[in-house]
Scaffold this active site. Structure first.
Site, PDB file in Angstrom:
ATOM      1  N   ASN A   7      -6.492   1.015  -2.643  1.00 27.32           N
ATOM      2  CA  ASN A   7      -7.259   1.529  -1.730  1.00 27.32           C
ATOM      3  C   ASN A   7      -6.720   2.927  -1.303  1.00 27.32           C
ATOM      4  O   ASN A   7      -6.438   3.102  -0.231  1.00 27.32           O
ATOM      5  CB  ASN A   7      -7.651   0.731  -0.441  1.00 27.32           C
ATOM      6  CG  ASN A   7      -6.193   0.376   0.223  1.00 27.32           C
ATOM      7  OD1 ASN A   7      -5.391   0.278  -0.455  1.00 27.32           O
ATOM      8  ND2 ASN A   7      -6.429   0.016   1.454  1.00 27.32           N
ATOM      9  N   HIS A  41       1.218   3.795   8.477  1.00 29.74           N
ATOM     10  CA  HIS A  41       0.208   4.682   9.061  1.00 29.74           C
ATOM     11  C   HIS A  41       0.846   5.660   9.974  1.00 29.74           C
ATOM     12  O   HIS A  41       1.991   5.204  10.476  1.00 29.74           O
ATOM     13  CB  HIS A  41      -0.756   4.016  10.213  1.00 29.74           C
ATOM     14  CG  HIS A  41      -1.716   2.949   9.383  1.00 29.74           C
ATOM     15  ND1 HIS A  41      -2.852   3.481   8.493  1.00 29.74           N
ATOM     16  CD2 HIS A  41      -1.896   1.812   9.204  1.00 29.74           C
ATOM     17  CE1 HIS A  41      -3.397   2.270   8.046  1.00 29.74           C
ATOM     18  NE2 HIS A  41      -2.924   1.449   8.668  1.00 29.74           N
ATOM     19  N   PHE A  96      -5.675  -0.701  10.875  1.00 33.68           N
ATOM     20  CA  PHE A  96      -4.837  -1.999  10.961  1.00 33.68           C
ATOM     21  C   PHE A  96      -3.989  -1.704  10.013  1.00 33.68           C
ATOM     22  O   PHE A  96      -4.079  -1.152   9.150  1.00 33.68           O
ATOM     23  CB  PHE A  96      -5.923  -2.896  10.144  1.00 33.68           C
ATOM     24  CG  PHE A  96      -7.063  -3.376  10.901  1.00 33.68           C
ATOM     25  CD1 PHE A  96      -6.964  -4.653  11.829  1.00 33.68           C
ATOM     26  CD2 PHE A  96      -8.182  -2.951  10.907  1.00 33.68           C
ATOM     27  CE1 PHE A  96      -7.880  -5.179  12.718  1.00 33.68           C
ATOM     28  CE2 PHE A  96      -9.413  -3.317  11.641  1.00 33.68           C
ATOM     29  CZ  PHE A  96      -9.286  -4.526  12.653  1.00 33.68           C
ATOM     30  N   ASP A 148       2.252  -6.902   2.506  1.00 32.06           N
ATOM     31  CA  ASP A 148       1.148  -5.989   2.767  1.00 32.06           C
ATOM     32  C   ASP A 148       1.643  -4.795   3.501  1.00 32.06           C
ATOM     33  O   ASP A 148       0.972  -4.238   4.463  1.00 32.06           O
ATOM     34  CB  ASP A 148       0.186  -6.961   3.837  1.00 32.06           C
ATOM     35  CG  ASP A 148      -1.092  -6.298   3.650  1.00 32.06           C
ATOM     36  OD1 ASP A 148      -1.615  -5.359   2.807  1.00 32.06           O
ATOM     37  OD2 ASP A 148      -1.881  -6.877   4.499  1.00 32.06           O
ATOM     38  N   HIS A 163       0.952  -1.128  -0.145  1.00 30.31           N
ATOM     39  CA  HIS A 163       0.098  -0.119  -0.097  1.00 30.31           C
ATOM     40  C   HIS A 163       0.792   1.215  -0.057  1.00 30.31           C
ATOM     41  O   HIS A 163       1.605   1.518   1.025  1.00 30.31           O
ATOM     42  CB  HIS A 163      -1.074  -0.048   1.317  1.00 30.31           C
ATOM     43  CG  HIS A 163      -1.874  -1.065   1.021  1.00 30.31           C
ATOM     44  ND1 HIS A 163      -3.189  -1.221   0.861  1.00 30.31           N
ATOM     45  CD2 HIS A 163      -1.337  -2.470   1.833  1.00 30.31           C
ATOM     46  CE1 HIS A 163      -3.715  -2.416   1.037  1.00 30.31           C
ATOM     47  NE2 HIS A 163      -3.088  -2.985   1.570  1.00 30.31           N
ATOM     48  N   LEU A 164       0.897   1.703  -1.113  1.00 33.62           N
ATOM     49  CA  LEU A 164       1.757   3.161  -1.273  1.00 33.62           C
ATOM     50  C   LEU A 164       1.077   4.467  -0.893  1.00 33.62           C
ATOM     51  O   LEU A 164       1.762   5.474  -0.903  1.00 33.62           O
ATOM     52  CB  LEU A 164       2.453   3.253  -2.695  1.00 33.62           C
ATOM     53  CG  LEU A 164       3.173   2.159  -2.851  1.00 33.62           C
ATOM     54  CD1 LEU A 164       3.919   2.071  -4.384  1.00 33.62           C
ATOM     55  CD2 LEU A 164       4.420   1.820  -1.947  1.00 33.62           C
TER      56      LEU A 164
HETATM   57  O1  DOR Z   1      -3.613  -4.423   7.662  1.00 34.55           O
HETATM   58  C1  DOR Z   1      -4.109  -4.181   6.654  1.00 34.55           C
HETATM   59  N1  DOR Z   1      -3.906  -2.920   6.230  1.00 34.55           N
HETATM   60  N2  DOR Z   1      -4.684  -4.966   6.006  1.00 34.55           N
HETATM   61  C2  DOR Z   1      -5.464  -4.539   4.871  1.00 34.55           C
HETATM   62  O2  DOR Z   1      -6.072  -5.214   4.093  1.00 34.55           O
HETATM   63  C3  DOR Z   1      -5.500  -3.212   4.278  1.00 34.55           C
HETATM   64  C4  DOR Z   1      -4.368  -2.423   4.807  1.00 34.55           C
HETATM   65  C5  DOR Z   1      -4.454  -1.156   4.764  1.00 34.55           C
HETATM   66  O3  DOR Z   1      -4.672  -0.561   3.601  1.00 34.55           O
HETATM   67  O4  DOR Z   1      -4.012  -0.398   5.882  1.00 34.55           O
HETATM   68 ZN    ZN Z   2      -5.877  -7.237   2.554  1.00 39.31          ZN
HETATM   69 ZN    ZN Z   3      -3.144  -5.118   1.819  1.00 44.12          ZN
END
Ligand code: DOR
Ligand code: ZN
Ligand code: ZN
Length: 395
Positions: A52, A268, A282, A264, A20-21
């Protein structure tokens, strides 16, 4: 330049097909420049980013933006998975054909998951002609609800809302059945449970077009790592599972059921994780610790050899997103990662190239680290140092 690489291991460039960039829209967590620098530090020459973002990568314009930006400022190559629905968890399908024509390598709703079986069937039927894999996050909202940690003794002891394994397994089975029905290949993202793994094992034996990935954190950490300090860096989706599940995943890596290892990488900001466990988002970052975690957990104890590591972190991920079909010509410049297998290092919060430091590995000592990375023959990491600034050009 002649380099003495005695004692080092040279492998084809590592590839992480699940990151996730955060660009566009959440650049305070990460952006394409910082995320790809973290990737290169981790030994990766290629990453595939999830859609996302804000706005969601669910159309050709946003997709073009990400790919152009990556060509301008990316330290490594960036491939993009488009969203299969409009908006996250949207009811309308996105224009996957147009995104495929603009270079999307896969389709997914990662970060949310396609909740409804009918919707997932339509996603697969519609996407099948484009020959792109569907990546599935596998989360049944009805069972997961506001789940915070794995359902078991830890959730009970800490008084945190439980997330049962079945909340994942039901979707694994659903997606494999729908793959058989529609003919679309399915890739199960971040598999975490023993039963889910068994389902994939059986599906493969039956000829289902299924592949799956696991993360270093689910291989190395378990729910028992979460204690009364409520470390929010250990709050991930799907959650860290029990020790039996963790061991089963390692078994799946060893016996070939698991196709690839992905991070993954989910950055954050500090202020977002610095709160009560229930309120924290998460995810944990993973690009800079993945190789060390895999070497320490799997190669060092003799569970797998280096050839299998290359399969899991370079060969199979390329095949899954279809970037292995590039014709190689004599004189073509290589993507290479040089690994120091003996490097012992401790993960620290201030040691990341990522904009975020929400790692569950802080304080842990790992063995194995990338020293040099070459993308298309150009050194982007040299003796542990990023060389930037970058412009990879379109991939
Ligand atoms: O832990 C996660 N963070 N799982 C995900 O599926 C999405 C990701 C996020 O975009 O922060
Ligand atoms: Zn996921
Ligand atoms: Zn993910």
């Amino acid at each position: 330049e002649v380099r003495d690489l005695a004692g080092k291991i040279v492998v084809p460039g590592l590839v992480d097909i699940h990151v996730h960039l955060r660009e566009p829209g959440q650049e305070h967590k990460e952006d394409i420049a910082s995320g790809t620098r973290a990737a290169v530090r981790g030994g990766f020459t290629d990453v595939c980013c999830m859609p996302n973002t804000a706005p969601t990568i669910d159309n050709a314009i946003t997709l073009d933006y990400v790919r152009n930006r990556a060509a301008q400022v990316g330290a490594c190559r960036v491939h993009v998975a488009g969203a299969c629905s409009k908006g996250l968890g949207g009811e309308a399908l996105s224009d996957m054909g147009e995104m495929a024509a603009h270079g999307a390598v896969a389709f997914t709703d990662d970060g949310r998951g396609v909740q409804n079986a009918g919707m997932m069937r339509r996603v697969m039927e519609y996407s099948e002609p484009f020959g792109k894999v569907i990546m599935s996050h596998c989360q049944d909202e009805g069972l997961v609800d506001k789940g915070q940690v794995n359902e078991g003794p830890v959730s009970t002891r800490l008084g945190l809302q439980a997330w049962p394994a079945a909340g994942e397994e039901i979707q694994v089975m659903r997606d494999m059945e729908l793959s058989r029905l529609t003919g679309a290949p399915i890739h199960i993202q971040h598999l975490t449970t023993a039963r889910g793994l068994d389902m994939v094992r059986r599906g493969k034996a039956e000829g289902t077009k299924v592949t799956c990935e696991v993360t270093p954190h689910h291989l190395m950490l378990a729910d028992a790592c979460i204690d009364e300090t409520y470390d929010t860096n250990l709050k991930v989706n799907p959650p860290l599972r029990g020790e039996d599940d963790r061991r089963a995943l390692i078994e799946g890596v060893a016996d070939g059921t698991v196709d690839c290892i992905v991070t993954d990488h989910a950055p954050h900001a500090h202020h977002e994780k610095d709160c009560e466990f229930e309120l924290a988002p998460f995810g944990m970052i993973g690009l800079e610790t993945a190789l060390g975690a895999v070497v320490s957990t799997l190669v060092e104890p003799g569970v797998i050899g280096w050839a299998r590591l290359v399969e899991l972190m370079s060969v199979r991920p390329r095949q899954i997103i279809g970037i292995d079909r590039v014709a190689l010509e004599p004189g073509c410049r290589a993507d290479l990662t040089v690994i120091d297998p003996e490097a012992v290092w401790t993960v620290t919060a201030d040691g990341f190239a990522s904009k975020s430091s929400n790692s569950g590995f802080i304080g842990r000592t790992l063995k194995g680290r990338a020293t040099d990375v070459y993308v298309a023959g150009r050194a982007v990491l040299h003796e542990g140092q990023l060389t930037g600034p970058y412009a990879q050009g379109a991939c």
